[in-house]
Enzyme design. Structure first.
Site, short mmCIF file in Angstrom:
data_model
loop_
_atom_site.label_atom_id
_atom_site.label_comp_id
_atom_site.label_asym_id
_atom_site.label_seq_id
_atom_site.Cartn_x
_atom_site.Cartn_y
_atom_site.Cartn_z
CG ASP A 28 -2.04 0.93 1.16
OD1 ASP A 28 -2.83 0.81 0.20
OD2 ASP A 28 -2.15 1.81 2.03
CE LYS A 30 -1.52 5.23 1.53
NZ LYS A 30 -1.52 5.15 2.99
N1 NAP Z 1 -10.14 3.70 5.97
C1 NAP Z 1 -9.27 4.70 5.78
O1 NAP Z 1 -8.85 5.41 6.71
C2 NAP Z 1 -8.77 5.00 4.39
C3 NAP Z 1 -7.88 6.08 4.19
C4 NAP Z 1 -7.48 6.39 2.87
C5 NAP Z 1 -7.92 5.62 1.82
N2 NAP Z 1 -8.74 4.55 2.06
C6 NAP Z 1 -9.19 3.77 0.91
O2 NAP Z 1 -10.60 3.94 0.78
C7 NAP Z 1 -11.16 2.78 0.18
C8 NAP Z 1 -12.32 2.28 1.04
O3 NAP Z 1 -11.82 1.95 2.33
P1 NAP Z 1 -12.81 1.49 3.51
O4 NAP Z 1 -11.96 1.45 4.73
O5 NAP Z 1 -14.04 2.32 3.48
O6 NAP Z 1 -13.17 -0.02 3.02
P2 NAP Z 1 -14.42 -0.91 3.48
O7 NAP Z 1 -14.94 -0.47 4.80
O8 NAP Z 1 -13.97 -2.31 3.30
O9 NAP Z 1 -15.55 -0.58 2.40
C9 NAP Z 1 -15.45 -0.94 1.05
C10 NAP Z 1 -16.79 -0.72 0.39
O10 NAP Z 1 -16.65 -0.96 -1.01
C11 NAP Z 1 -17.76 -1.73 -1.44
N3 NAP Z 1 -17.48 -2.37 -2.71
C12 NAP Z 1 -16.61 -3.38 -3.00
N4 NAP Z 1 -16.69 -3.71 -4.31
C13 NAP Z 1 -17.62 -2.88 -4.86
C14 NAP Z 1 -18.16 -2.73 -6.16
N5 NAP Z 1 -17.76 -3.50 -7.18
N6 NAP Z 1 -19.11 -1.79 -6.37
C15 NAP Z 1 -19.55 -1.00 -5.35
N7 NAP Z 1 -19.07 -1.10 -4.09
C16 NAP Z 1 -18.13 -2.03 -3.84
C17 NAP Z 1 -18.00 -2.68 -0.30
O11 NAP Z 1 -19.26 -3.28 -0.41
P3 NAP Z 1 -19.62 -4.63 0.44
O12 NAP Z 1 -19.83 -4.17 1.84
O13 NAP Z 1 -20.87 -5.11 -0.21
O14 NAP Z 1 -18.46 -5.56 0.28
C18 NAP Z 1 -17.90 -1.68 0.87
O15 NAP Z 1 -19.10 -0.96 1.00
C19 NAP Z 1 -10.01 1.76 0.05
O16 NAP Z 1 -9.48 1.82 -1.27
C20 NAP Z 1 -8.98 2.26 1.05
O17 NAP Z 1 -7.66 1.90 0.72
C21 NAP Z 1 -9.19 4.24 3.30
#
Ligand code: NAP
Length: 362
Positions: free
Chosen positions: A221, A225
Site C-alpha cells: 500500500d 502511494k
Molecule cells: N479507511 C481509511 O482510513 C482509508 C484512508 C485512505 C484511503 N482509504 C481507501 O478507501 C477505500 C475504502 O476503504 P474502507 O476502509 O471504506 O473499506 P471498506 O470499509 O472495506 O468498504 C469498502 C466498500 O466498497 C464496497 N465495494 C466493494 N466492491 C464494490 C463494487 N464492485 N461496487 C460498489 N461497491 C463495492 C463494499 O461493499 P460490500 O460491503 O458489499 O463488500 C464496501 O461498502 C479503500 O481503497 C482504502 O484503501 C481508506
C-alpha cells in the site's frame, strides 16, 4: 415513500454524484454530504458490492445506507451512469470509496465518457504504469478530472503540493517519508518496552491495521502511494521500479489470519535485534518510502537519525519530506494524520467541491 428519495429539489449547479462503496470511508462521506458544506453535492446513486440505489431527483445522504440495504437493486454501473445523466447537473462524478480492482479498472472508461472520478481507491493511479497512462489519456479525451487527494495521506496536501511545485517549474529532487498510519503507529511505539508482535496485536484491536495485518506490514500500500506521488511529480515509475521490502517473513506469508496471529512472535527477535543495533548508534527504525534523485524508489524499514523528521512522529501521523530544486537546503515537510474515515471523506468532498467550482484541487 422511501425516506432516502424524499429530496426537495435538484439543482443544475454543483455536482451530481454516484457513490460506490458504503464501508468505513463511504459512510463517513455520506455523513459529510448531509452537512451544509456539501449543499452543492447532489447524491443520485449509491452502491455497495451487491446492491445499488438510484434516485434521479436526489437521495437523502443520511438515509442512503439504510435505503440501500432495504430496497437496493442488483448492481449495474450503466444504470448509475444513467441516473447521473438524468440529473440535469452538468458535472457528473463517480466517487470510488471501494478497494476494488474491478471498480478501479473502470475509471479510465468513465473518464473518457465524460464522468469525473473522485477516488480513495489507489488501485488505478497506483497500479501499473500502462493503467496510469490510460487514465491520463482518458482525462484528456473526456475533458474530465480525476480527484485523487484521498489516495495519499488521506487528504494531507501532499499531492496538491507536489503538483503546485511542478506547475511553478520546481523539480522534485528527492522524496521520503512515512506514508502509512498503521506502520507509523507501530514504529513510533517500538522502543524495546514491548515486543513488536504485542504492538501489532494492539494496533489490530484498535482498528489501526487491516483485519489481516499482513496487508499493512507487506508495504504494498505504501508502494502504491509512492508511485502516485512520483507520477504526480513527473517521474513515470512502474510497479517493478519500486523495491519493496515488506516485514512479513516468507514463513508467515501463507495461511489464515488466526495462524498468522498465533505465529506473530516469530518476527520479534530479528526486529528487536535491529532496533537495538539502531539504538546503539543513536538511530530509530521507521518504515520509510524513498525516492532518490536518479529515480531509485524503495519502501521498507530503515534506520533514521534522531534528528530526522520521521524520528519525531507521533501517533499514526504521516510524513512527506520533499526536497526540490527550490527547497534544497531544507526540505518542505508535510505532517499530520494520514488515515481515518473523517479526514479521508473530507478529501473526497474537497475534490467534489473543486470539480463543482471548476477550481484546482487543494
Ligand atoms: N479507511 C481509511 O482510513 C482509508 C484512508 C485512505 C484511503 N482509504 C481507501 O478507501 C477505500 C475504502 O476503504 P474502507 O476502509 O471504506 O473499506 P471498506 O470499509 O472495506 O468498504 C469498502 C466498500 O466498497 C464496497 N465495494 C466493494 N466492491 C464494490 C463494487 N464492485 N461496487 C460498489 N461497491 C463495492 C463494499 O461493499 P460490500 O460491503 O458489499 O463488500 C464496501 O461498502 C479503500 O481503497 C482504502 O484503501 C481508506
Amino acid at each position: 415513500m422511501n425516506a432516502a428519495l424524499r429530496f426537495p429539489r435538484m439543482e443544475t449547479r454543483g455536482v451530481a454524484v454516484a457513490l460506490l462503496g458504503t464501508g468505513v470511508v463511504g459512510a463517513a462521506l455520506l455523513r459529510l454530504l448531509a452537512t451544509p458544506a456539501a449543499s452543492d453535492v447532489h447524491l443520485v446513486g449509491v452502491a455497495d458490492s451487491r446492491r445499488q440505489l438510484c434516485g434521479v431527483r436526489g437521495l437523502v445522504p443520511a438515509h442512503a445506507r439504510d435505503a440501500l440495504a432495504r430496497t437496493g437493486a442488483a448492481r449495474d454501473d450503466a444504470l448509475l451512469c444513467r441516473a447521473l445523466d438524468a440529473s440535469g447537473v452538468a458535472e457528473r462524478v463517480i466517487v470510488d470509496a471501494t478497494a476494488s480492482e474491478q471498480v478501479a479498472a473502470s475509471h479510465a472508461r468513465w473518464l473518457a465518457s465524460g464522468y469525473h472520478v473522485v477516488s480513495a481507491n489507489k488501485a488505478a493511479a497506483g497500479g501499473g504504469l500502462s493503467a496510469w497512462r490510460a487514465l491520463q489519456r482518458a482525462i484528456a479525451l473526456g475533458r474530465t478530472r480525476y480527484g485523487d487527494a484521498a489516495t495519499v495521506g488521506a487528504g494531507l496536501p501532499a499531492l496538491a503540493t507536489v503538483r503546485r511545485l511542478r506547475a511553478c517549474g520546481d523539480r522534485l529532487v528527492a522524496l521520503d517519508g512515512v506514508f502509512s498510519g498503521s506502520l507509523s503507529w507501530l514504529f513510533n511505539r517500538f522502543d524495546g518496552s514491548r515486543p513488536f508482535s504485542a504492538l501489532v496485536r494492539e494496533a489490530r484491536e484498535r482498528g489501526l491495521t487491516e483485519p489481516d495485518p499482513r496487508h499493512d506490514l507487506a508495504g504494498a500500500d505504501v508502494a502504491r502511494k509512492l508511485l502516485i506521488l512520483a507520477r504526480a511529480a513527473g517521474w513515470p515509475l512502474d510497479v517493478d521500479d519500486v523495491e519493496v521490502e515488506g516485514l512479513v517473513p516468507p514463513a508467515l506469508q501463507a495461511g489464515g489470519v488466526p495462524t498468522f496471529l498465533d505465529r506473530l512472535s516469530e518476527m520479534d527477535d530479528a526486529l528487536e535485534d535491529w532496533r537495538r543495533y539502531a539504538e546503539a548508534r543513536g538511530n530509530v527504525l521507521r518504515f520509510l518510502a524513498r525516492l532518490d534523485d536518479g529515480g531509485a524508489a524503495r519502501v521498507g524499514l530503515a534506520e533514521v537519525a534522531a534528528t530526522h523528521p520521521a524520528a519525531r512522529l507521533v501517533g499514526a501521523d504521516n510524513l512527506f519530506s520533499l526536497t526540490t530544486e527550490r527547497y534544497r537546503t531544507s526540505p518542505l515537510v508535510i505532517q499530520g494524520p494520514g488515515a481515518g474515515p473523517d479526514v479521508t471523506a473530507q478529501a473526497l468532498l474537497g475534490d467534489l467541491l473543486a470539480i463543482g467550482q471548476g477550481s484546482g484541487f487543494a
